[in-house]
Scaffold this motif. Structure first.
Motif, PDB file in Angstrom:
ATOM      1  N   ARG A   1       0.775  -1.075  -0.443  1.00 15.89           N
ATOM      2  CA  ARG A   1       0.253   0.245  -0.029  1.00 15.89           C
ATOM      3  C   ARG A   1       1.190   1.227   0.030  1.00 15.89           C
ATOM      4  NH1 ARG A   1      -4.657   0.143   3.952  1.00 15.89           N
ATOM      5  NH2 ARG A   1      -4.612   2.867   2.793  1.00 15.89           N
TER       6      ARG A   1
ATOM      7  N   ASP B   1     -11.020   7.664  -9.350  1.00 16.48           N
ATOM      8  CA  ASP B   1     -10.066   7.028  -8.517  1.00 16.48           C
ATOM      9  C   ASP B   1      -9.235   7.383  -7.967  1.00 16.48           C
ATOM     10  OD1 ASP B   1     -11.864   4.915 -10.191  1.00 16.48           O
ATOM     11  OD2 ASP B   1     -10.618   4.855 -12.350  1.00 16.48           O
TER      12      ASP B   1
ATOM     13  N   ARG C   1     -10.140   8.151  -4.824  1.00 12.50           N
ATOM     14  CA  ARG C   1     -10.195   6.351  -3.938  1.00 12.50           C
ATOM     15  C   ARG C   1      -8.700   5.894  -3.729  1.00 12.50           C
ATOM     16  NH1 ARG C   1     -12.158   3.725  -8.175  1.00 12.50           N
ATOM     17  NH2 ARG C   1     -14.504   4.270  -7.554  1.00 12.50           N
TER      18      ARG C   1
ATOM     19  N   LEU D   1     -10.107   7.337   0.071  1.00 17.85           N
ATOM     20  CA  LEU D   1     -12.001   7.014   0.283  1.00 17.85           C
ATOM     21  C   LEU D   1     -11.792   6.066  -0.313  1.00 17.85           C
ATOM     22  CD1 LEU D   1     -11.921  11.133  -0.207  1.00 17.85           C
ATOM     23  CD2 LEU D   1     -12.625   9.217   2.366  1.00 17.85           C
ATOM     24  N   ASP D   2     -13.595   5.263  -0.009  1.00 19.31           N
ATOM     25  CA  ASP D   2     -14.050   5.169  -0.299  1.00 19.31           C
ATOM     26  C   ASP D   2     -15.214   5.729  -1.378  1.00 19.31           C
ATOM     27  OD1 ASP D   2     -15.930   2.996  -1.566  1.00 19.31           O
ATOM     28  OD2 ASP D   2     -17.244   2.766   0.453  1.00 19.31           O
ATOM     29  N   ALA D   3     -14.352   5.996  -2.349  1.00 17.64           N
ATOM     30  CA  ALA D   3     -15.389   7.224  -3.266  1.00 17.64           C
ATOM     31  C   ALA D   3     -15.825   6.064  -4.775  1.00 17.64           C
ATOM     32  CB  ALA D   3     -14.038   7.961  -4.082  1.00 17.64           C
ATOM     33  N   VAL D   4     -16.809   6.837  -4.665  1.00 15.84           N
ATOM     34  CA  VAL D   4     -17.971   6.289  -5.760  1.00 15.84           C
ATOM     35  C   VAL D   4     -18.815   7.330  -6.950  1.00 15.84           C
ATOM     36  CG1 VAL D   4     -20.640   4.522  -6.342  1.00 15.84           C
ATOM     37  CG2 VAL D   4     -19.041   3.958  -4.089  1.00 15.84           C
TER      38      VAL D   4
ATOM     39  N   ARG E   1     -14.637   8.929   5.799  1.00 15.40           N
ATOM     40  CA  ARG E   1     -14.445   7.477   5.057  1.00 15.40           C
ATOM     41  C   ARG E   1     -14.801   6.931   4.052  1.00 15.40           C
ATOM     42  NH1 ARG E   1     -16.894   4.495  10.247  1.00 15.40           N
ATOM     43  NH2 ARG E   1     -18.857   6.376   9.746  1.00 15.40           N
ATOM     44  N   SER E   2     -15.911   8.014   3.324  1.00 12.37           N
ATOM     45  CA  SER E   2     -16.867   7.585   2.043  1.00 12.37           C
ATOM     46  C   SER E   2     -17.402   8.985   1.540  1.00 12.37           C
ATOM     47  CB  SER E   2     -17.838   6.381   2.118  1.00 12.37           C
ATOM     48  OG  SER E   2     -18.903   7.353   2.613  1.00 12.37           O
TER      49      SER E   2
ATOM     50  N   ARG F   1     -19.912  10.002  -2.396  1.00 12.14           N
ATOM     51  CA  ARG F   1     -20.486   9.594  -4.077  1.00 12.14           C
ATOM     52  C   ARG F   1     -20.695  10.658  -4.656  1.00 12.14           C
ATOM     53  NH1 ARG F   1     -26.251   7.489  -2.895  1.00 12.14           N
ATOM     54  NH2 ARG F   1     -27.345  10.001  -2.746  1.00 12.14           N
TER      55      ARG F   1
ATOM     56  N   ASP G   1     -20.264  13.401   0.951  1.00  7.94           N
ATOM     57  CA  ASP G   1     -19.935  12.342   1.946  1.00  7.94           C
ATOM     58  C   ASP G   1     -20.394  12.261   3.831  1.00  7.94           C
ATOM     59  OD1 ASP G   1     -18.962  14.690   4.337  1.00  7.94           O
ATOM     60  OD2 ASP G   1     -18.424  15.361   2.390  1.00  7.94           O
TER      61      ASP G   1
END
Length: 404
Positions: free
Chosen positions: A235, A282, A285, A289-292, A329-330, A332, A348
């Motif tokens: 990582r 991307d 991410r 972060l949990d990016a969508v 943490r995430s 969208r 977020d």
């Protein structure tokens, strides 16, 4: 003790150009006063010419009656005051010329009435011009038809008066054209200044969005890298690779932004749009972060270039704020194509509006609102509907013209 040049007080040096003539002489006033001086000198020269053309023949002519010289003076000297009292000057000059001609001592050339008629045509309003023409015609007819008609002189003087009026009309037309051209130049200068301001604002927004996003992501990756090196080397390698990729992308975008300054004005700018959003998400991410990214568009979305650029920059700035301030943490990113508009939302699960207390206020939200407004859209920011996190929503029309 005499004060030397350059030893002036707060008001300036006593040797400055504007203060040399402040005592012991007349101080020169720039600008409109120069034009006023020129007009006065021209008016004086015209008066001198009228007096010379009228009085000198009266002094050297054959008629020796006592009234010849006073009438010659009255028909020429008042021309000096035609700018202040044109109608009264025209009446005095016209009556003196008509009486002199009727009594048998007509001027060789009625310069005074010709100058007054020119002034009527060049400077007076339409009703005053008509009055001046009527008075001139009446005086001309009386002086030439009484006591005996003189058709040849009437033709000669009619041509002179027509030429004087035409010359005045031409002067008025040139003055009106000069006013129109000056107004056009002011408008063009204003449009140029507005275009320069818009371009400066665009460049400032682009630099802000590019640098803050890239630096923000790089800081997060750099801070996490040393911690990952010890326990999760894979990582850590990914984090350092993300730093390098983010830096390279920032350099490319900066080159585009700076290179646009050297491109022709009619050439479209090379700016990222909706197609670049997956790469942007991307990259976030990769920062942890949990990016969508969600796209709800049927048929596939085809937005105008300015709308695509605005949507990309708004998402970019929103994600930058999430990475730097939200502690989320995430996140969208959602694109909704509804009718003739595109709705862009970034949500977020971070600290919400409390994140604004994490540092000094910046220009991110202001820049996003300006971008949305430039496309004719709107931007709303605030807490998420569930009370947790923060949401940025931009509604951009797909068919409305851009707001300038």
């Amino acid at each position: 003790m005499r004060r030397a040049c350059g030893a002036g007080d707060r008001g300036g040096s006593p040797c400055e150009p504007g203060s040399i003539w402040s005592r012991g002489g007349r101080r020169r006033s720039p600008g409109p006063d120069d034009t006023a001086d020129v007009k006065r000198y021209v008016n004086l020269a015209v008066t001198v010419a009228a007096v010379a053309a009228t009085v000198l023949p009266a002094l050297t002519g054959g008629t020796r009656a006592w009234w010849v010289l006073p009438l010659a003076v009255a028909s020429s000297v008042p021309v000096l005051w035609r700018d202040r009292a044109l109608i009264r000057v025209a009446v005095v000059v016209g009556v003196a010329t008509t009486v002199s001609a009727s009594l048998g001592a007509p001027p060789l050339l009625p310069v005074g009435p010709l100058v007054c008629l020119y002034t009527f045509a060049a400077r007076a309003s339409p009703p005053i011009r008509l009055l001046g023409v009527a008075l001139t015609a009446a005086g001309l007819l009386v002086s030439l038809l009484y006591p005996r008609p003189d058709v040849e002189v009437l033709r000669y003087l009619s041509v002179a008066y027509l030429f004087s009026y035409a010359l005045g009309t031409s002067t008025r037309a040139r003055r009106a054209q000069a006013v129109v051209l000056a107004e056009r130049d002011r408008r063009i200068a204003g449009e140029h200044a507005a275009a320069v301001l818009r371009e400066r604002t665009r460049i400032a927004r682009d630099l802000h969005d590019i640098l803050t996003h890239a630096v923000g992501v790089m800081i997060v990756q750099a801070e996490a890298g040393p911690l990952l090196v010890r326990h999760q080397p894979d990582r850590a390698d990914a984090a350092f690779a993300a730093i390098a990729a983010t830096g390279r992308d920032a350099v490319v975008q900066l080159r585009r932004a700076v290179g646009s300054l050297y491109e022709p004005a009619d050439q479209p700018l090379d700016q990222p749009g909706l197609d670049h959003l997956p790469v942007l998400v991307d990259r976030v991410r990769a920062a942890g972060l949990d990016a969508v990214l969600e796209v709800n568009a049927d048929p596939p979305l085809a937005a105008p270039t300015d709308v695509g650029v605005a949507a990309y920059r708004i998402v970019q700035e929103s994600l930058t704020n999430v990475v730097r301030h939200a502690g989320a943490r995430s996140v969208r990113v959602r694109l909704d194509h509804t009718g003739n508009s595109l709705t862009v939302s970034v949500t977020d699960d971070g600290r919400g509006e409390r994140a604004s207390d994490a540092g000094p206020p910046g220009y991110g939200i202001v820049g996003m609102r300006e971008r949305a407004h430039a496309c004719g859209g709107t931007l709303h920011t605030g807490a998420s509907s569930d009370g947790h996190g923060f949401t940025v929503t931009a509604t951009l029309p797909l068919s409305a013209p851009a707001v300038v």
